[in-house]
Design an enzyme around this catalytic site. Structure first.
Site, PDB file in Angstrom:
ATOM      1  CD  GLU A   1       2.453   1.394   9.745  1.00 47.62           C
ATOM      2  OE1 GLU A   1       2.440   0.396  10.505  1.00 47.62           O
ATOM      3  OE2 GLU A   1       1.431   1.867   9.241  1.00 47.62           O
TER       4      GLU A   1
ATOM      5  CB  ALA B   1       2.278   3.940   2.792  1.00 48.10           C
TER       6      ALA B   1
ATOM      7  CD  GLU C   1      -2.687   3.795   9.087  1.00 46.72           C
ATOM      8  OE1 GLU C   1      -1.956   3.711   8.068  1.00 46.72           O
ATOM      9  OE2 GLU C   1      -2.470   4.613   9.992  1.00 46.72           O
TER      10      GLU C   1
ATOM     11  N   GLY D   1      -0.793   1.026   6.135  1.00 49.93           N
ATOM     12  CA  GLY D   1      -1.867   1.785   5.493  1.00 49.93           C
ATOM     13  C   GLY D   1      -2.972   0.888   4.951  1.00 49.93           C
TER      14      GLY D   1
HETATM   15  C1  HXC Z   1       5.871  -0.981  -1.910  1.00 49.80           C
HETATM   16  C2  HXC Z   1       5.677  -3.254  -1.635  1.00 49.80           C
HETATM   17  C3  HXC Z   1       5.081  -3.083  -0.361  1.00 49.80           C
HETATM   18  C4  HXC Z   1       4.889  -1.748   0.102  1.00 49.80           C
HETATM   19  C5  HXC Z   1       5.220  -5.186  -0.751  1.00 49.80           C
HETATM   20  N1  HXC Z   1       5.742  -4.580  -1.829  1.00 49.80           N
HETATM   21  N2  HXC Z   1       4.815  -4.300   0.160  1.00 49.80           N
HETATM   22  N3  HXC Z   1       6.057  -2.212  -2.384  1.00 49.80           N
HETATM   23  N4  HXC Z   1       5.287  -0.733  -0.708  1.00 49.80           N
HETATM   24  N5  HXC Z   1       4.286  -1.452   1.272  1.00 49.80           N
HETATM   25  C6  HXC Z   1       6.294  -5.194  -3.035  1.00 49.80           C
HETATM   26  C7  HXC Z   1       7.670  -5.792  -2.793  1.00 49.80           C
HETATM   27  O1  HXC Z   1       8.654  -4.802  -2.884  1.00 49.80           O
HETATM   28  C8  HXC Z   1       7.736  -6.791  -3.941  1.00 49.80           C
HETATM   29  O2  HXC Z   1       8.027  -6.110  -5.128  1.00 49.80           O
HETATM   30  C9  HXC Z   1       6.307  -7.289  -4.060  1.00 49.80           C
HETATM   31  O3  HXC Z   1       5.489  -6.287  -3.443  1.00 49.80           O
HETATM   32  C10 HXC Z   1       6.069  -8.593  -3.338  1.00 49.80           C
HETATM   33  O4  HXC Z   1       6.506  -8.471  -1.994  1.00 49.80           O
HETATM   34  P1  HXC Z   1       7.585  -9.466  -1.322  1.00 49.80           P
HETATM   35  O5  HXC Z   1       8.168  -8.745  -0.176  1.00 49.80           O
HETATM   36  O6  HXC Z   1       8.500 -10.005  -2.349  1.00 49.80           O
HETATM   37  O7  HXC Z   1       6.622 -10.645  -0.836  1.00 49.80           O
HETATM   38  P2  HXC Z   1       6.821 -11.603   0.441  1.00 49.80           P
HETATM   39  O8  HXC Z   1       8.259 -12.028   0.562  1.00 49.80           O
HETATM   40  O9  HXC Z   1       5.775 -12.645   0.350  1.00 49.80           O
HETATM   41  O10 HXC Z   1       6.513 -10.674   1.704  1.00 49.80           O
HETATM   42  C11 HXC Z   1       5.230 -10.145   1.906  1.00 49.80           C
HETATM   43  C12 HXC Z   1       5.263  -9.026   2.960  1.00 49.80           C
HETATM   44  C13 HXC Z   1       6.342  -7.995   2.604  1.00 49.80           C
HETATM   45  C14 HXC Z   1       5.554  -9.647   4.352  1.00 49.80           C
HETATM   46  C15 HXC Z   1       3.858  -8.413   3.019  1.00 49.80           C
HETATM   47  O11 HXC Z   1       6.112  -7.555   1.249  1.00 49.80           O
HETATM   48  C16 HXC Z   1       6.346  -6.774   3.453  1.00 49.80           C
HETATM   49  O12 HXC Z   1       6.768  -6.804   4.596  1.00 49.80           O
HETATM   50  N6  HXC Z   1       5.869  -5.650   2.894  1.00 49.80           N
HETATM   51  C17 HXC Z   1       5.912  -4.357   3.559  1.00 49.80           C
HETATM   52  C18 HXC Z   1       4.797  -4.212   4.567  1.00 49.80           C
HETATM   53  C19 HXC Z   1       4.902  -2.911   5.318  1.00 49.80           C
HETATM   54  O13 HXC Z   1       5.905  -2.603   5.964  1.00 49.80           O
HETATM   55  N7  HXC Z   1       3.851  -2.109   5.238  1.00 49.80           N
HETATM   56  C20 HXC Z   1       3.755  -0.794   5.921  1.00 49.80           C
HETATM   57  C21 HXC Z   1       4.253   0.273   5.003  1.00 49.80           C
HETATM   58  S1  HXC Z   1       4.286   1.857   5.803  1.00 49.80           S
HETATM   59  P3  HXC Z   1       9.234  -6.591  -6.102  1.00 49.80           P
HETATM   60  O14 HXC Z   1       9.257  -5.570  -7.198  1.00 49.80           O
HETATM   61  O15 HXC Z   1      10.457  -6.654  -5.275  1.00 49.80           O
HETATM   62  O16 HXC Z   1       8.770  -7.957  -6.554  1.00 49.80           O
HETATM   63  C22 HXC Z   1       2.671   2.356   5.876  1.00 49.80           C
HETATM   64  C23 HXC Z   1       2.267   3.640   6.569  1.00 49.80           C
HETATM   65  C24 HXC Z   1       3.264   4.709   6.459  1.00 49.80           C
HETATM   66  O17 HXC Z   1       1.800   1.728   5.438  1.00 49.80           O
HETATM   67  C25 HXC Z   1       2.855   5.964   7.157  1.00 49.80           C
HETATM   68  C26 HXC Z   1       4.090   6.579   7.745  1.00 49.80           C
HETATM   69  C27 HXC Z   1       3.896   7.758   8.557  1.00 49.80           C
END
Ligand code: HXC
Length: 260
Positions: free
Chosen positions: A134, A68, A114, A111
């Site tokens: 998450e 997400a 998912e 997500g």
């Molecule tokens: C928004 C995201 C994102 C996300 C990555 N990006 N994941 N933006 N939402 N879920 C963006 C970063 O901000 C960054 O933008 C660009 O993508 C590249 O990511 P980096 O972090 O710079 O890359 P890297 O260092 O290689 O790391 C990769 C990664 C990391 C390990 C995948 O991006 C990460 O941990 N992402 C989040 C994963 C996560 O937590 N997903 C679950 C979300 S919650 P910029 O502009 O800075 O370059 C969910 C369910 C929620 O899915 C439901 C709740 C009830």
């Protein structure tokens, strides 16, 4: 309402096959509301198009989808999660009737995982990584992960994933039954398209019935699932394609399915 068509690219790489590519690579294909509604619209078109028998879903760049949109969640709080349009998109993707293959090219996180779990066949590149991170954000999966993951990989491993958020590599994902094949990166899409082609050349009237029957195994108790299977097989007898398939076998020729 501006068009977001470029968020999900659509191609027809082979007869009967639609290839959809999540295309927000600079954000690792994070599932914004606009991206999800574009995917929903693409699938609605695919569902109505009788010439499409199978969809392959993949991601542009190094992610399938990184989950997400965290920035949207931070900005809008609960409203971003409970957004009716976002939830309607998820429900529509879940209800897509035709077979859909996930070609998981990279990160499938939160997500993003998912979304892959809504697909019927999951194939992974050897560089794919799976997680429900998450918990590291003070949350836990909210788009079906806590229910679908244990059904696939068992409660213990699902708990481990959900409670630690740890990354799972493609080989372990295959061992746990999360994906059915792991492929070299360059083989992923060709293999996904090959399987999609094998599905698309069958009857488009029958494959959705088969999909519903197999899905029932995960969604219903056994007795109910068996009743669903029975009813769907009865339905299949009403199709011309079933008669054609049987007749073609008896006449020692290939069937010509018409999707009805
Ligand atoms: C928004 C995201 C994102 C996300 C990555 N990006 N994941 N933006 N939402 N879920 C963006 C970063 O901000 C960054 O933008 C660009 O993508 C590249 O990511 P980096 O972090 O710079 O890359 P890297 O260092 O290689 O790391 C990769 C990664 C990391 C390990 C995948 O991006 C990460 O941990 N992402 C989040 C994963 C996560 O937590 N997903 C679950 C979300 S919650 P910029 O502009 O800075 O370059 C969910 C369910 C929620 O899915 C439901 C709740 C009830």
């Amino acid at each position: 309402m501006p068009s977001h068509d470029d968020l999900v690219l659509a191609e027809r790489p082979a007869a009967g096959v639609l290839l959809l590519t999540l295309n927000r690579p600079e954000k690792l294909n994070a599932l914004s509301k606009a991206l999800l509604s574009t995917l929903r619209d693409r699938l609605a078109v695919a569902e109505a198009d009788g010439s499409i028998g199978c969809v392959v879903l993949t991601g542009a760049g190094r992610a399938f989808a990184a989950g997400a949109d965290i920035h949207d969640m931070l900005a809008r709080g609960l409203a971003s999660y409970a957004d009716p349009e976002r939830l309607a998109s998820w429900r529509a993707i879940e209800a897509f009737a035709k077979p859909m293959i996930a070609a998981i090219n990279g990160y499938a996180l939160g997500g993003g995982l998912e979304l892959a779990l809504l697909c019927d066949i999951l194939l992974a590149s050897e560089v794919a990584r799976f997680a429900t991170p998450e918990i590291k954000l003070g949350s836990f999966p909210g788009d079906g992960g806590t229910q679908r993951l244990p059904r696939l990989v068992g409660q213990s491993f699902a708990m481990q994933m959900v409670l630690t958020g740890a990354m799972v590599d493609a080989v372990l994902a295959e061992r746990k039954g999360l994906v059915s094949e792991v492929l070299a990166a360059e083989r992923l899409l060709p293999r996904a398209l090959e399987i999609a082609g094998d599905i698309a050349c069958r009857s488009v009237a029958i494959t959705p019935l088969a999909k519903r029957a197999v899905r029932a195994a995960a969604e219903a108790p056994l007795a109910e699932g068996l009743a669903i299977e029975h009813a769907l097989v009865v339905d299949s007898f009403a199709t011309e394609d079933r008669t054609e398939g049987l007749r073609a076998f008896a006449e020692k020729r290939e069937p010509v399915f018409r999707g009805r």
